[in-house]
Structures are given as structure tokens and as C-alpha cells.
Motif scaffolding. Structure first.
Motif, short mmCIF file in Angstrom:
data_model
loop_
_atom_site.label_atom_id
_atom_site.label_comp_id
_atom_site.label_asym_id
_atom_site.label_seq_id
_atom_site.Cartn_x
_atom_site.Cartn_y
_atom_site.Cartn_z
N ILE A 1 114.63 61.73 -69.25
CA ILE A 1 115.27 60.83 -70.23
C ILE A 1 116.67 60.48 -69.74
O ILE A 1 117.41 61.35 -69.25
CB ILE A 1 115.31 61.49 -71.62
CG1 ILE A 1 113.88 61.86 -72.06
CG2 ILE A 1 115.97 60.58 -72.64
CD1 ILE A 1 113.78 62.47 -73.44
N PHE A 2 117.00 59.22 -69.90
CA PHE A 2 118.35 58.74 -69.54
C PHE A 2 119.07 58.42 -70.85
O PHE A 2 118.60 57.60 -71.64
CB PHE A 2 118.22 57.47 -68.69
CG PHE A 2 119.54 56.96 -68.13
CD1 PHE A 2 119.84 57.09 -66.78
CD2 PHE A 2 120.47 56.33 -68.96
CE1 PHE A 2 121.03 56.60 -66.25
CE2 PHE A 2 121.66 55.85 -68.44
CZ PHE A 2 121.95 55.99 -67.09
N VAL A 3 120.19 59.06 -71.08
CA VAL A 3 120.98 58.79 -72.29
C VAL A 3 122.36 58.30 -71.87
O VAL A 3 123.05 58.94 -71.07
CB VAL A 3 121.10 60.06 -73.17
CG1 VAL A 3 122.15 59.86 -74.26
CG2 VAL A 3 119.77 60.42 -73.81
N LEU A 4 122.74 57.16 -72.41
CA LEU A 4 124.10 56.62 -72.21
C LEU A 4 124.85 56.80 -73.52
O LEU A 4 124.39 56.35 -74.56
CB LEU A 4 124.02 55.13 -71.88
CG LEU A 4 125.37 54.39 -71.84
CD1 LEU A 4 126.22 54.84 -70.65
CD2 LEU A 4 125.16 52.88 -71.79
N THR A 5 125.99 57.50 -73.48
CA THR A 5 126.76 57.62 -74.72
C THR A 5 128.08 56.85 -74.60
O THR A 5 128.59 56.61 -73.52
CB THR A 5 127.06 59.10 -75.09
OG1 THR A 5 127.88 59.69 -74.07
CG2 THR A 5 125.81 59.91 -75.27
N ASP B 1 111.80 57.91 -67.88
CA ASP B 1 110.66 57.34 -68.60
C ASP B 1 111.02 57.06 -70.07
O ASP B 1 110.16 56.66 -70.86
CB ASP B 1 109.39 58.19 -68.47
CG ASP B 1 109.65 59.67 -68.62
OD1 ASP B 1 110.63 60.03 -69.29
OD2 ASP B 1 108.88 60.47 -68.05
N LEU B 2 112.28 57.26 -70.43
CA LEU B 2 112.80 56.83 -71.73
C LEU B 2 114.29 56.60 -71.58
O LEU B 2 114.98 57.39 -70.92
CB LEU B 2 112.53 57.91 -72.80
CG LEU B 2 113.07 57.65 -74.20
CD1 LEU B 2 112.44 56.41 -74.82
CD2 LEU B 2 112.82 58.85 -75.12
N ALA C 1 119.38 62.82 -67.89
CA ALA C 1 120.55 62.24 -67.24
C ALA C 1 121.47 61.81 -68.38
O ALA C 1 121.20 60.84 -69.09
CB ALA C 1 120.14 61.04 -66.40
N LEU C 2 122.53 62.58 -68.59
CA LEU C 2 123.47 62.27 -69.66
C LEU C 2 124.68 61.58 -69.03
O LEU C 2 125.51 62.21 -68.37
CB LEU C 2 123.89 63.55 -70.39
CG LEU C 2 124.90 63.40 -71.54
CD1 LEU C 2 124.42 62.38 -72.57
CD2 LEU C 2 125.14 64.73 -72.22
#
Ligand code: OAD
Length: 237
Positions: free
Chosen positions: A5-9, A173-174, A90-91
Motif C-alpha cells: 500500500i502506498f499512502v501519501l499524507t 496495489d492500493l 510506503a508511507l
């Protein structure tokens, strides 16, 4: 459950920790009160370092008195859960605070740098820095005075970790963007890259972002509520 999961904050994830956001629809963000061209550019620092350093001193002091909130803790849980299942998070954050780390996230890509570090313009050394920063400070590495600056990315400078970010985007994949207005590139363009790879995209935000039409799913609300609920769902999938 998605594996990678890739998260962009963005600033919205830290808003409930008391750190201000930059722009909102009510015109109450930091950049509505202060001119970023006078505070967050290399030219501003060259022209008036005292004013630029004082702005970041204030933000550093605020950060040292702030605590992570439920959204930061939920993202740390997500990283641990994915790790246990052989996947990875991946944060990537645009935030210069350390609240993800203090909530327990182990790997955070700070694409806009870190407020609790200083960098020397003369020798490029980067080191932890928690005190106010003045032009009188000498670089602990090379001894030059007046060259230390916050280790943050200013307008006109290249964000950090872009190679790493590109690789993580291609592996995901998300994709989720949390508390970011979608106004600043290249971060605002990551969702389009994820879509181009066929990755489902989800926006968690208080108000719809400028690039909201690029998301398959939108969850509006305060990050301290939407993020823990989303993490529980994703982990349970
Ligand atoms: P912005 O201030 O542009 O956007 C903050 C987003 O968070 C908005 O979409 C708000 O609706 C949302 N928000 C506010 N409170 C929230 C809450 N409690 N829960 C969830 N969402 C909330 O911040 P960024 O998109 O991070 O760069 O800004 C990007 C970059 O612009 C920053 O990294 C900074 C700035 O200029 C530099 O300084 C180089």
C-alpha cells in the motif's frame, strides 16, 4: 487484503495534533496569513535569513509541544499488519513533523524534509536539530557560521526521495492520499501515476482535494476518525 500500500499524507493528518494546515476553503491556512515566497524559498533565505529562521523556529517549537493523533497511530498499525503478511507500506509524507515516527511508523519518506534537522548550505551535512536556529550558529561539521538552514524543501527545490517514491508507486496495489489538498506537485501527481498503473485510489480528507476527480473512492471527515476506520477495513480485507 492489498499487499503493498502506498499512502501519501499531508498537513491534514497532523491538523488534529495542533499543527496548522497550509490552505483550506475558509482561507485560514498558514499560506493565507503568510507569503510563502517570503518564507519558504531559497531566495527568501538568501535575502532575509532571520525572518525565515524565525518562522521555522516557531513551527519547531509548536511541533515539540505536539503529540501524534489516532490517524498517525492507525498508519503505524497498518505498517505492522502489512509487514506481518509479507507486504509493505510506503508511507510518503509531505509533512516536516515527526509525528508518524513518534506514533511508531518505522519507515517514513519525508519528501519535503524534516523540521527537526538542520542542513549546512556550505558542506551539506544534515544533523538533528531541536533548538532555535540563528545566523550566528556555526555548522558543527565545517565550522561555517550563517550557513545552517532547516532541512526542509522550499518552493523551487527538488523534493527528496523521488526515486524511492517512484519505485514504491509502481509496486503498490492500493493508493491512498490523506489530508492533502492536491495543490502542490509533484505529490499531487502521484495519484495519476497510480491510476495509470491500474491501482485503486482512495482519498481521505476533510474537504475534497483539488485533484479529487482522480480518486475512485472518497471518504470525507476528520483524519482521526476516517483513518483508523479505513485501516481496520483494509487490514480485515
Ligand atoms: P494543505 O494545507 O494544502 O492541505 C491540507 C488538507 O488537509 C486539506 O485538504 C484539508 O481539507 C485537509 N484537512 C484539514 N484538517 C483535516 C483533518 N482534521 N482531517 C483530515 N483532513 C484535514 O496541506 P498539504 O496538501 O500537505 O510544502 O500541502 C502540501 C505542501 O504545501 C506542504 O508540504 C507545504 C505546503 O506549501 C512546502 O512547504 C514545500
Amino acid at each position: 487484503m492489498p499487499k503493498n500500500i502506498f499512502v501519501l499524507t499531508g498537513a491534514g493528518v497532523s491538523a488534529e495534533s495542533g499543527l496548522g494546515t497550509f490552505r483550506d476553503k475558509r482561507g485560514e491556512g498558514v499560506w493565507a496569513k503568510f507569503d510563502p515566497m517570503k518564507l519558504a524559498t531559497p531566495e527568501a533565505f538568501a535575502r532575509d535569513p532571520e525572518t525565515v529562521l524565525a518562522f521555522y523556529d516557531l513551527r519547531r517549537r509548536n511541533l515539540l509541544g505536539a503529540e501524534p493523533n489516532a490517524a498517525h497511530f492507525a498508519l503505524a498499525r497498518l505498517e505492522a499488519a502489512l509487514g506481518q503478511r509479507g507486504g509493505s507500506l510506503a508511507l510518503v509524507t509531505q509533512n516536516i513533523d515527526d509525528l508518524h515516527e513518534r506514533a511508531g511508523s518505522r519507515r517514513v519518506i519525508h519528501m519535503h524534509g524534516e523540521l527537526l534537522k538542520a542542513r549546512c548550505n556550505a558542506c551539506a551535512a544534515v544533523r538533528p536539530w531541536r533548538d532555535d536556529l540563528t545566523v550566528a550558529h556555526a555548522c558543527p561539521e565545517c565550522g561555517r557560521a550563517g550557513a545552517l538552514r532547516p532541512h526542509v524543501v522550499w518552493f523551487g527545490e527538488t523534493p527528496l526521495g523521488l526515486d524511492l517514491i517512484g519505485r514504491a508507486l509502481r509496486k503498490a496495489d492500493l493508493f491512498a492520499a490523506i489530508g492533502t489538498s492536491g495543490a502542490v506537485y509533484p505529490a499531487a501527481g502521484f495519484v495519476a501515476e497510480a491510476r495509470a498503473c491500474g491501482v485503486p485510489t482512495c482519498e481521505l480528507n476533510l474537504e475534497a482535494a483539488d485533484n479529487a476527480d482522480l480518486f475512485d473512492e472518497q471518504r470525507l471527515g476528520a483524519a482521526s476518525e476516517t483513518v483508523p476506520a479505513w485501516v481496520e477495513e483494509v487490514v480485515g480485507r
